[in-house]
Write a protein that holds these residues in place. Structure first.
Motif, PDB file in Angstrom:
ATOM      1  N   MET A  12       0.856  -1.136   0.032  1.00 23.81           N
ATOM      2  CA  MET A  12       0.186  -0.779   0.311  1.00 23.81           C
ATOM      3  C   MET A  12       0.915   1.050  -0.337  1.00 23.81           C
ATOM      4  O   MET A  12       1.935   0.756   0.877  1.00 23.81           O
ATOM      5  N   LYS A  13       0.711   2.744  -1.132  1.00 20.69           N
ATOM      6  CA  LYS A  13       1.654   3.491  -1.311  1.00 20.69           C
ATOM      7  C   LYS A  13       0.242   4.825  -1.129  1.00 20.69           C
ATOM      8  O   LYS A  13      -0.584   4.279  -1.862  1.00 20.69           O
ATOM      9  N   ILE A  14       0.522   5.249  -0.072  1.00 15.80           N
ATOM     10  CA  ILE A  14      -0.560   7.314  -0.092  1.00 15.80           C
ATOM     11  C   ILE A  14       1.004   7.872  -0.874  1.00 15.80           C
ATOM     12  O   ILE A  14       1.791   8.294  -0.202  1.00 15.80           O
ATOM     13  N   ARG A  15       0.197   8.717  -1.977  1.00 14.63           N
ATOM     14  CA  ARG A  15       1.488   9.821  -2.358  1.00 14.63           C
ATOM     15  C   ARG A  15       0.209  10.557  -2.979  1.00 14.63           C
ATOM     16  O   ARG A  15      -1.166  10.659  -2.911  1.00 14.63           O
ATOM     17  N   GLU A  16       0.482  12.299  -3.850  1.00 13.89           N
ATOM     18  CA  GLU A  16      -0.235  13.340  -3.931  1.00 13.89           C
ATOM     19  C   GLU A  16      -0.875  12.768  -5.429  1.00 13.89           C
ATOM     20  O   GLU A  16      -0.262  11.544  -5.910  1.00 13.89           O
ATOM     21  N   ALA A  17      -2.190  13.094  -5.419  1.00  9.96           N
ATOM     22  CA  ALA A  17      -2.998  12.751  -6.547  1.00  9.96           C
ATOM     23  C   ALA A  17      -2.477  13.325  -8.166  1.00  9.96           C
ATOM     24  O   ALA A  17      -2.512  14.169  -7.519  1.00  9.96           O
ATOM     25  N   LEU A  18      -2.443  13.071  -9.410  1.00  5.53           N
ATOM     26  CA  LEU A  18      -1.792  13.536 -10.094  1.00  5.53           C
ATOM     27  C   LEU A  18      -2.890  13.870 -11.182  1.00  5.53           C
ATOM     28  O   LEU A  18      -4.369  12.947 -10.868  1.00  5.53           O
ATOM     29  N   ILE A  19      -3.345  15.083 -11.902  1.00  9.33           N
ATOM     30  CA  ILE A  19      -4.505  14.403 -12.556  1.00  9.33           C
ATOM     31  C   ILE A  19      -4.404  13.118 -13.867  1.00  9.33           C
ATOM     32  O   ILE A  19      -5.262  12.261 -13.849  1.00  9.33           O
ATOM     33  N   ASP A  33      -4.091  10.303 -12.602  1.00  6.99           N
ATOM     34  CA  ASP A  33      -5.280   8.564 -11.896  1.00  6.99           C
ATOM     35  C   ASP A  33      -6.763   9.452 -11.614  1.00  6.99           C
ATOM     36  O   ASP A  33      -7.774   8.858 -10.874  1.00  6.99           O
ATOM     37  N   ILE A  34      -6.583  11.307 -12.409  1.00  4.67           N
ATOM     38  CA  ILE A  34      -8.522  10.881 -11.903  1.00  4.67           C
ATOM     39  C   ILE A  34      -9.656   9.797 -12.555  1.00  4.67           C
ATOM     40  O   ILE A  34     -10.355   9.780 -12.167  1.00  4.67           O
ATOM     41  N   ALA A  35      -9.046   9.362 -13.815  1.00  6.19           N
ATOM     42  CA  ALA A  35      -9.576   8.173 -14.191  1.00  6.19           C
ATOM     43  C   ALA A  35      -9.900   7.174 -12.890  1.00  6.19           C
ATOM     44  O   ALA A  35     -11.240   6.855 -12.890  1.00  6.19           O
ATOM     45  N   GLN A  36      -9.132   7.264 -12.452  1.00  7.15           N
ATOM     46  CA  GLN A  36      -8.799   5.904 -11.072  1.00  7.15           C
ATOM     47  C   GLN A  36      -9.881   6.390 -10.168  1.00  7.15           C
ATOM     48  O   GLN A  36     -10.600   5.585  -9.324  1.00  7.15           O
ATOM     49  N   ILE A  37      -9.939   7.794  -9.684  1.00  8.65           N
ATOM     50  CA  ILE A  37     -10.707   8.480  -8.588  1.00  8.65           C
ATOM     51  C   ILE A  37     -12.000   8.454  -9.012  1.00  8.65           C
ATOM     52  O   ILE A  37     -12.547   8.065  -8.077  1.00  8.65           O
ATOM     53  N   GLN A  38     -12.171   8.420 -10.311  1.00  9.46           N
ATOM     54  CA  GLN A  38     -13.358   8.208 -10.598  1.00  9.46           C
ATOM     55  C   GLN A  38     -14.453   6.766 -10.256  1.00  9.46           C
ATOM     56  O   GLN A  38     -15.618   6.706  -9.791  1.00  9.46           O
ATOM     57  N   ILE A  39     -13.766   5.284 -10.793  1.00  9.06           N
ATOM     58  CA  ILE A  39     -14.093   4.491 -10.510  1.00  9.06           C
ATOM     59  C   ILE A  39     -14.016   4.005  -9.049  1.00  9.06           C
ATOM     60  O   ILE A  39     -15.045   3.999  -8.337  1.00  9.06           O
ATOM     61  N   VAL A  40     -13.160   4.649  -8.068  1.00  5.18           N
ATOM     62  CA  VAL A  40     -13.019   5.033  -6.516  1.00  5.18           C
ATOM     63  C   VAL A  40     -14.595   5.515  -6.260  1.00  5.18           C
ATOM     64  O   VAL A  40     -15.724   4.918  -5.435  1.00  5.18           O
ATOM     65  N   ARG A  41     -14.667   6.750  -7.158  1.00  3.22           N
ATOM     66  CA  ARG A  41     -16.099   7.321  -5.476  1.00  3.22           C
ATOM     67  C   ARG A  41     -17.313   6.716  -6.971  1.00  3.22           C
ATOM     68  O   ARG A  41     -18.043   7.027  -6.199  1.00  3.22           O
ATOM     69  N   ASN A  42     -17.325   6.482  -8.061  1.00  2.00           N
ATOM     70  CA  ASN A  42     -18.581   5.578  -8.362  1.00  2.00           C
ATOM     71  C   ASN A  42     -18.972   4.190  -7.665  1.00  2.00           C
ATOM     72  O   ASN A  42     -19.793   3.651  -7.473  1.00  2.00           O
ATOM     73  N   GLU A  63      -2.872   3.937  -3.150  1.00  2.00           N
ATOM     74  CA  GLU A  63      -2.917   2.813  -4.122  1.00  2.00           C
ATOM     75  C   GLU A  63      -2.333   1.431  -3.636  1.00  2.00           C
ATOM     76  O   GLU A  63      -1.358   1.079  -2.765  1.00  2.00           O
ATOM     77  N   ILE A  64      -2.745   0.405  -4.480  1.00  2.00           N
ATOM     78  CA  ILE A  64      -2.593  -0.900  -4.334  1.00  2.00           C
ATOM     79  C   ILE A  64      -2.064  -1.454  -5.572  1.00  2.00           C
ATOM     80  O   ILE A  64      -2.741  -1.801  -5.709  1.00  2.00           O
ATOM     81  N   ASP A  65      -0.938  -2.411  -5.476  1.00  2.00           N
ATOM     82  CA  ASP A  65      -0.612  -2.907  -6.838  1.00  2.00           C
ATOM     83  C   ASP A  65      -0.878  -2.176  -8.023  1.00  2.00           C
ATOM     84  O   ASP A  65      -0.796  -2.320  -9.404  1.00  2.00           O
ATOM     85  N   ASN A  66      -0.373  -0.157  -7.798  1.00  2.00           N
ATOM     86  CA  ASN A  66      -0.685   0.501  -8.862  1.00  2.00           C
ATOM     87  C   ASN A  66      -1.837   0.479  -9.197  1.00  2.00           C
ATOM     88  O   ASN A  66      -2.433   1.201 -10.071  1.00  2.00           O
ATOM     89  N   ILE A  67      -2.586   0.294  -9.041  1.00  2.00           N
ATOM     90  CA  ILE A  67      -3.891   0.434  -8.580  1.00  2.00           C
ATOM     91  C   ILE A  67      -4.856   1.218  -7.398  1.00  2.00           C
ATOM     92  O   ILE A  67      -4.877   1.214  -6.815  1.00  2.00           O
ATOM     93  N   VAL A  68      -5.462   2.351  -8.054  1.00  2.00           N
ATOM     94  CA  VAL A  68      -5.881   3.581  -6.815  1.00  2.00           C
ATOM     95  C   VAL A  68      -7.089   2.802  -6.028  1.00  2.00           C
ATOM     96  O   VAL A  68      -8.231   2.639  -6.539  1.00  2.00           O
ATOM     97  N   VAL A  69      -7.642   2.648  -4.752  1.00  2.00           N
ATOM     98  CA  VAL A  69      -8.305   2.280  -4.213  1.00  2.00           C
ATOM     99  C   VAL A  69      -9.278   3.306  -3.206  1.00  2.00           C
ATOM    100  O   VAL A  69      -9.645   2.615  -2.288  1.00  2.00           O
ATOM    101  N   GLY A  70      -7.704   4.634  -3.371  1.00  2.00           N
ATOM    102  CA  GLY A  70      -8.758   5.341  -2.226  1.00  2.00           C
ATOM    103  C   GLY A  70      -8.817   6.448  -2.615  1.00  2.00           C
ATOM    104  O   GLY A  70      -7.257   6.695  -3.018  1.00  2.00           O
ATOM    105  N   PHE A  71      -8.581   7.670  -2.402  1.00  2.00           N
ATOM    106  CA  PHE A  71      -8.276   9.141  -2.471  1.00  2.00           C
ATOM    107  C   PHE A  71      -9.386  10.002  -1.737  1.00  2.00           C
ATOM    108  O   PHE A  71     -10.387   9.797  -1.391  1.00  2.00           O
TER     109      PHE A  71
END
Length: 148
Positions: free
Chosen positions: A1-8, A10-19, A51-59
């Protein structure tokens, strides 16, 4: 697991989590656009991803202009693992390094988010929007709870 600053990027994966969330769902997913996300990440405030395994799982995203938590969400497949708490703490630590202004958020009553914010030391101050609870966190309360 890795927490890092969000990048533009990342938005597609952020939207997946949000929805994907089961509580505090958007009545219409088109209400929060990619452009909105970009503005909050680059102009209005800052965001972080887990991120877990390079997939955004939270934001999480904080808005410095309105002193508001714009978003804090974890994909339901990764609930109850402490990811939300870590995103919360990184976000508020950064926020209170930028300003001493009280930060607020709104969330639906009787939800896990409601319980989460109460346990994290937020104070209920009334209502917001359509029957949401409005919470606040002061710099002093943050420092007492998390800095000592």
């Amino acid at each position: 697991m890795k927490i890092r600053e969000a990048l533009i990027s990342d938005i597609a994966q952020i939207q997946i989590v949000r929805n994907a969330v089961k509580e505090n769902m958007l009545s219409n997913p088109d209400l929060v656009t990619d452009k909105d996300c970009e503005e909050f990440l680059t102009i209005r405030g800052k965001g972080w991803v887990c991120e877990i395994d390079n997939i955004v799982v939270g934001f999480s995203i904080v808005d410095l202009k309105e002193n508001n938590i714009w978003a804090l969400f974890v994909h339901p497949d990764f609930d109850r693992q402490g990811l939300g708490r870590q995103l919360h703490n990184v976000m508020l630590g950064w926020y209170f390094m930028q300003t001493n202004e009280t930060v607020w958020l709104g969330t639906a009553p009787n939800t896990r988010a409601d319980t989460f914010y109460r346990k994290a030391g937020w104070t209920e101050i009334g209502t917001h929007g359509k029957n949401e609870i409005k919470f606040e966190m002061t710099a002093a309360n943050w420092k007492v709870k998390y800095i000592q």
